[in-house]
Write an enzyme that holds these catalytic residues in place. Sequence first.
Site, PDB file in Angstrom:
ATOM      1  CG  MET A   1      -2.344  44.969  20.414  1.00 33.72           C
ATOM      2  SD  MET A   1      -0.869  44.021  20.090  1.00 33.72           S
ATOM      3  CE  MET A   1      -1.387  43.226  18.705  1.00 33.72           C
ATOM      4  CB  CYS A   2      -2.213  47.926  26.147  1.00 33.89           C
ATOM      5  SG  CYS A   2      -3.523  46.576  26.346  1.00 33.89           S
ATOM      6  CD  GLN A   3       0.384  53.498  22.871  1.00 34.12           C
ATOM      7  OE1 GLN A   3       1.190  54.295  23.442  1.00 34.12           O
ATOM      8  NE2 GLN A   3       0.443  53.419  21.617  1.00 34.12           N
ATOM      9  CG  ASN A 108       1.527  46.798  23.765  1.00 33.99           C
ATOM     10  OD1 ASN A 108       0.474  46.483  23.242  1.00 33.99           O
ATOM     11  ND2 ASN A 108       2.605  47.247  22.848  1.00 33.99           N
TER      12      ASN A 108
END
Length: 259
Positions: A1-3, A108
């Site tokens: 996933m994103c940060q 996120n």
Amino acid sequence: MCQLLGMNCNVPTDICFSFEGFSARGGKTDDHSDGWGIAFFEGKGCRMFLDAQPSVASPVAEFVRSYPIHSTHVIAHIRKATQGEVALHNCHPFRRELWGQYWVFAHNGNLPNFDPENLGFYQAVGDTDSEKAFCMMLETLRSRFPQGKPDIKELYPVLQEITAVIAKLGIFNYLLSDGVHFFAYCSTNLSYIVRQAPFAAAHLIDQDMTVDFREVTTERDRVAVIATTPLTDNEVWTQIQPGELLVFQDGLPLKYALS
């Protein structure tokens, strides 16, 4: 996933040190290589940089790492795509106007099958669940307070309410700011640290880099840094509890009750 990476402080501050470590996660120390973005509030204005390239290879990111833009509210994001193509229009943060102020949002997580209808005034430009969630949040606030921006103690429970609705649909860690207040919601992972006097040195996890904040701050300075996972290995970070919505102002987390 994103940060996610955020900064809220009581005096305009640059984010070069934190962004140095954070941006390394966009293709060097981690595989979040599907674009990145950062937004800086400067008074009523909001300066934004977005790029669909990985942050470790982006000339725009190199500019941000080396140029000390000073702000009291910063939101940054490096993307690992779960929904939507790798393209500029899907890069976070997203920005919209509400009540005569810019609002900036980064997410996120993943919201499977999230496709709200009748968003009203706010429409998504890209095709991510994140931007749709942001539009839904702003549309809810706009409809609840049509006369203008309410006091934070009125706004907070409504934001908490719509956040809880969306969070039931998946993972929904986010950062949100209007340049006055800074909101951080933890669905799974989000931590923060408040740096204030007496300052000390900090060492990045993702880069062999140390800054002694005693040399670059005054005793009055106070800076809160919020990140998906801690950026330094010699400081104590506080884990935000899942389901908790924090409000930061002047570098401190505030807690507003529903009552």
